[in-house]
Design a protein around this motif. Sequence first.
Motif, PDB file in Angstrom:
ATOM      1  N   ALA A  76      -2.815 -14.117  -1.818  1.00 38.55           N
ATOM      2  CA  ALA A  76      -1.559 -13.697  -2.445  1.00 38.55           C
ATOM      3  C   ALA A  76      -1.599 -12.236  -2.873  1.00 38.55           C
ATOM      4  N   THR A  77      -2.795 -11.705  -3.118  1.00 34.80           N
ATOM      5  CA  THR A  77      -2.893 -10.331  -3.608  1.00 34.80           C
ATOM      6  C   THR A  77      -3.622  -9.425  -2.623  1.00 34.80           C
ATOM      7  N   THR A  78      -3.750  -9.878  -1.387  1.00 32.28           N
ATOM      8  CA  THR A  78      -4.472  -9.118  -0.380  1.00 32.28           C
ATOM      9  C   THR A  78      -3.556  -8.863   0.804  1.00 32.28           C
ATOM     10  N   THR A  79      -3.521  -7.632   1.281  1.00 34.00           N
ATOM     11  CA  THR A  79      -2.665  -7.283   2.412  1.00 34.00           C
ATOM     12  C   THR A  79      -3.513  -6.720   3.544  1.00 34.00           C
ATOM     13  N   ILE A  80      -3.298  -7.227   4.747  1.00 32.03           N
ATOM     14  CA  ILE A  80      -3.963  -6.718   5.942  1.00 32.03           C
ATOM     15  C   ILE A  80      -3.070  -5.618   6.513  1.00 32.03           C
ATOM     16  N   VAL A  81      -3.623  -4.411   6.645  1.00 27.90           N
ATOM     17  CA  VAL A  81      -2.802  -3.259   7.027  1.00 27.90           C
ATOM     18  C   VAL A  81      -3.261  -2.712   8.387  1.00 27.90           C
ATOM     19  N   ALA A  82      -2.319  -2.477   9.259  1.00 27.05           N
ATOM     20  CA  ALA A  82      -2.611  -1.938  10.586  1.00 27.05           C
ATOM     21  C   ALA A  82      -2.910  -0.440  10.480  1.00 27.05           C
ATOM     22  N   PRO A 124     -14.809  -4.930  -0.881  1.00 23.00           N
ATOM     23  CA  PRO A 124     -13.575  -4.782  -1.654  1.00 23.00           C
ATOM     24  C   PRO A 124     -13.713  -4.952  -3.161  1.00 23.00           C
ATOM     25  N   LEU A 125     -14.629  -5.800  -3.598  1.00 21.66           N
ATOM     26  CA  LEU A 125     -14.724  -5.990  -5.050  1.00 21.66           C
ATOM     27  C   LEU A 125     -15.799  -5.114  -5.670  1.00 21.66           C
ATOM     28  N   ASP A 126     -16.408  -4.241  -4.856  1.00 18.55           N
ATOM     29  CA  ASP A 126     -17.308  -3.224  -5.407  1.00 18.55           C
ATOM     30  C   ASP A 126     -16.579  -1.882  -5.306  1.00 18.55           C
ATOM     31  N   GLN A 127     -17.336  -0.818  -5.002  1.00 20.84           N
ATOM     32  CA  GLN A 127     -16.640   0.445  -4.783  1.00 20.84           C
ATOM     33  C   GLN A 127     -15.858   0.325  -3.472  1.00 20.84           C
ATOM     34  N   TYR A 128     -14.593   0.689  -3.513  1.00 20.43           N
ATOM     35  CA  TYR A 128     -13.740   0.438  -2.357  1.00 20.43           C
ATOM     36  C   TYR A 128     -12.475   1.258  -2.521  1.00 20.43           C
ATOM     37  N   GLU A 129     -11.940   1.686  -1.399  1.00 16.50           N
ATOM     38  CA  GLU A 129     -10.672   2.407  -1.475  1.00 16.50           C
ATOM     39  C   GLU A 129      -9.537   1.430  -1.223  1.00 16.50           C
ATOM     40  N   VAL A 130      -8.576   1.456  -2.128  1.00 17.39           N
ATOM     41  CA  VAL A 130      -7.447   0.531  -2.012  1.00 17.39           C
ATOM     42  C   VAL A 130      -6.130   1.291  -2.159  1.00 17.39           C
ATOM     43  N   SER A 131      -5.072   0.575  -1.845  1.00 13.15           N
ATOM     44  CA  SER A 131      -3.744   1.154  -1.977  1.00 13.15           C
ATOM     45  C   SER A 131      -3.410   1.432  -3.437  1.00 13.15           C
ATOM     46  N   ALA A 132      -2.740   2.546  -3.661  1.00 12.54           N
ATOM     47  CA  ALA A 132      -2.148   2.813  -4.984  1.00 12.54           C
ATOM     48  C   ALA A 132      -0.656   3.077  -4.797  1.00 12.54           C
ATOM     49  N   GLU A 133      -0.087   2.455  -3.774  1.00 11.74           N
ATOM     50  CA  GLU A 133       1.325   2.683  -3.482  1.00 11.74           C
ATOM     51  C   GLU A 133       2.195   2.255  -4.660  1.00 11.74           C
ATOM     52  N   TYR A 135      -4.194 -10.168  16.974  1.00 13.78           N
ATOM     53  CA  TYR A 135      -2.903 -10.376  16.304  1.00 13.78           C
ATOM     54  C   TYR A 135      -1.957  -9.277  16.772  1.00 13.78           C
ATOM     55  N   GLY A 136      -0.719  -9.643  17.020  1.00 16.05           N
ATOM     56  CA  GLY A 136       0.271  -8.648  17.417  1.00 16.05           C
ATOM     57  C   GLY A 136       1.423  -8.605  16.434  1.00 16.05           C
ATOM     58  N   LEU A 137       1.872  -7.389  16.089  1.00 19.39           N
ATOM     59  CA  LEU A 137       3.013  -7.194  15.200  1.00 19.39           C
ATOM     60  C   LEU A 137       3.896  -6.143  15.862  1.00 19.39           C
ATOM     61  N   THR A 138       5.185  -6.403  15.919  1.00 18.19           N
ATOM     62  CA  THR A 138       6.035  -5.597  16.796  1.00 18.19           C
ATOM     63  C   THR A 138       6.779  -4.456  16.107  1.00 18.19           C
ATOM     64  N   GLU A 139       6.843  -4.477  14.768  1.00 21.91           N
ATOM     65  CA  GLU A 139       7.619  -3.447  14.061  1.00 21.91           C
ATOM     66  C   GLU A 139       6.884  -3.045  12.790  1.00 21.91           C
ATOM     67  N   PRO A 140       7.143  -1.836  12.286  1.00 22.23           N
ATOM     68  CA  PRO A 140       6.631  -1.496  10.959  1.00 22.23           C
ATOM     69  C   PRO A 140       7.239  -2.413   9.897  1.00 22.23           C
ATOM     70  N   GLY A 141       6.520  -2.582   8.827  1.00 29.38           N
ATOM     71  CA  GLY A 141       7.050  -3.352   7.710  1.00 29.38           C
ATOM     72  C   GLY A 141       6.147  -4.487   7.298  1.00 29.38           C
ATOM     73  N   ASN A 142       6.681  -5.334   6.440  1.00 26.44           N
ATOM     74  CA  ASN A 142       5.881  -6.385   5.801  1.00 26.44           C
ATOM     75  C   ASN A 142       6.161  -7.746   6.419  1.00 26.44           C
ATOM     76  N   TYR A 143       5.064  -8.480   6.613  1.00 28.95           N
ATOM     77  CA  TYR A 143       5.103  -9.808   7.213  1.00 28.95           C
ATOM     78  C   TYR A 143       4.430 -10.792   6.255  1.00 28.95           C
ATOM     79  N   ASP A 198      -6.002  -3.991  -0.392  1.00 27.79           N
ATOM     80  CA  ASP A 198      -5.529  -3.956   0.985  1.00 27.79           C
ATOM     81  C   ASP A 198      -6.722  -3.689   1.898  1.00 27.79           C
ATOM     82  N   LEU A 199      -6.679  -4.272   3.066  1.00 30.30           N
ATOM     83  CA  LEU A 199      -7.793  -4.227   4.003  1.00 30.30           C
ATOM     84  C   LEU A 199      -7.325  -3.561   5.287  1.00 30.30           C
ATOM     85  N   GLN A 200      -7.944  -2.419   5.612  1.00 30.90           N
ATOM     86  CA  GLN A 200      -7.570  -1.703   6.832  1.00 30.90           C
ATOM     87  C   GLN A 200      -8.728  -1.643   7.815  1.00 30.90           C
TER      88      GLN A 200
END
Lengths: 253, 550
Positions: free
Chosen positions: B77-83, B506-515, B204-212, B30-32
């Motif tokens: 497909a395996t990457t998420t852009i996070v606000a 991201p493909l080296d040392q990187y902090e990612v989601s562990a949700e 980019y604009g997103l109007t609500e929490p959640g997944n797009y 995930d990319l923040q």
Amino acid sequence: MKSNKNHPHILLGIMSAFIAANSAQAALWTAGHGDLGVALEDGTDFHFHAHLHTGAIVDGVALTEDEEYDAGDIIINVPESLKASMPNNTTLIPATGAAEGEDIWILPQSNTVGIPFVGIASEELEASDWSSITFTLGTVTSPSGSGDFSLWQGDGFGGFNFYFSTADASLTENGNNTLIVGAGGHDHHNFGFTEAGTWLIELTASATHDTLGLMSDTQTFTFNVVPEPSSYAALAGLLALACGITRRRTHRA
Amino acid sequence: MKQVNHILYLTRLAWLTTVLTTATGTATTDLQLGHFEVQIDYALSPGDPDAGWTFSISYDESNDFSTTDGVVRLDPATTTIVATPETKHTLSSSFQGLGDAGDSLWVLPQAHLEGQIFFGWRTIIPAGIFQKSVNGFFTPDGQGNIIIELVEVAGPAVAAGAKFAMWESKSVGGVEMHFNTADGIDDNDRLEPVPIGTHTHYNYGLTEPGNYEVTFRASARLNTWQSDGNTDTSSTSTFHFSVPFSSVATGNAELRLSLDDTPGPASIHPDGENVEYAPGQVSLVTQATEIGEILYPYAFGFDLVTDSSAEPHRVGLAGTQAVSFPAGASLTSSPLTILKVSGPGDLQIVSDSEHRRHFVFSAPGIYRVQVCAVANDAEDTFQGPDFELIFLAGLEADYDFADYADSFERSHGLASGSLKDDGSDYDGDGVPDLVEYQLFWEGFDPAIADAEKLPLPDPSEPEQLVVFHRDTYKDQINRNKENIVLEYSSDLTNWFGWSDDWTGYPLDQYEVSAEAGNAYGRIQRRALRLPTEAPERAFIRWRMDPSETK
């Protein structure tokens, strides 16, 4: 209106002549992507320079690899096509110094084919070693001595965030003509000029290195704001300012 | 100017197995923060021109955004852009159909701003493959261009009414909308011409929490002299965006109960939201509530539920299995057993005429309450698994260190000022008070020696070093508040972590989601990914960076 239609070609011919006359001095950057940025060279030299990317047009030729230029060795062209008439906008007018209806040349934040896409960069610095980088506007020499220079970005909602304003520094984000960016990044802004001719823009980049401490470099960048066709004659003299400067190039591996 | 007086502590030796060193080009990421692009490449593909397209999310280790040098491509497909928290805006007036004054709008900005992702577009396509197009009309051309269209915006956020847009800030003011679902998707949701070698940025604009799930199509017409000449070719790809939920329920919520740990012993479902949270990733904020004509200043009401269905967004809850009782089991008349209460006051449970159970606290502060469900079936009475609920009485989720210190000082009868944010360690367990505050969700108590709660390498997480929870109210991953940075080193000299100052790659040392779940909240489960060439042993430490605006 055949004569008007031919103007661009005539102008191109005149420009080429100027470029040829100055080719031993500063190079003219007319299109493509490059950044005004800082690097730490030879371990201790905090160097503020222009870094042009492959494909940028310099002296009429596309670069086949990245090249770096000292500030005095490159002239950034702002073509006549970027001239706009200042709209009735109460934020833009005081910060740019252009009154409603007056001319303003805007080198835009958005990447546009055929013009320089000028960024301000800190991406050559190892981000983990540095504090944020502060770019401070210094002396600005406008062609007439009374023109105004400004630098801003859109705020995403149709408004503006100004960073530099010779007209009124208090309108800038930090209130003091500074742009503060994180190390290891680069971004684009709108560069505004209120008159045609040669502009000398002095900028200081400063930052704190984890072990080397505070480092800073002041450089003067030259912008060539292209006037109405009838004003071309005046440009010849202005471009001559650049003579006697040695060009510095470094090639990326 | 940034202060360089970080608080560094707790260097620990971690053993890394070789399994930990594996990373693939499409590892879930995930990319923040940082600079990334929607990348479109095309290579000639005679006989099957549509196969020539490649969509990716790229970054550039060479910082040369004009060539292919240093470009690393991630699988959309395996990457998420996070606000990030910094991207949340409250509109001052209506804006492009995306909201009215007072509404929230999350904007991933066109400018490279602190604490926010810088997400652009890039094309790398050889000259002369495609024709030139203007408003859909093509002519052969030595350069050529492509067309990008918005095809579909889907996902559970959108199903609940969320909108997506992409626009450009204009130099002299105003915006130019390129994509906007507020008025549906039609021929106007189109970028043309897109140059074959370009790098540019938009908002980019997103109007609500959640997944797009946002699907773009790239298209072009092959030049007449290419094989398959004059053929139209196109391809689509779906990109994932996510806006974290608040991780807060205020006043009341459904408490969904289970009798086993799959997907969890309980979940919290705030009324009217399409999300449910695991108990360890949500703050329950009390409200003054009148129950039976008595006004309780610090109360939180639960509707106990044993037969829910899974919400489309789940924070901390894996899979799609509902949190519910098995058939035949039901709650007893005393449905919750309070196992432990930690906090500055007392807890009582008050039922109202609607059978809502109100957790009522006697004093303001932070409370940890361990509970379990009590159930019976035709034969037996039994307890479900323990779980812990976090209540904030008289505090909001963005409480600061002073609020935290005050609450724990009163809980333990300490003199005011005993707990400090200057690197002091009141309980002498090696974990400074300030770090215990940041790592609150690991269960730390700053007045009890509890260093064993410090996250350590988890062998069950094969690609990740240390799993921990980041509270993005306390650390907003910007530079205006202090940051907690998990760092790795193989030599005790060069340390690598992830923060707005330096995200790494991201493909080296990187902090990612562990949700565990499919969605994000403001309380996030995170992990540090190791370099691909990680050594067998390494050191980890936690670093506190001060606010740069203090």
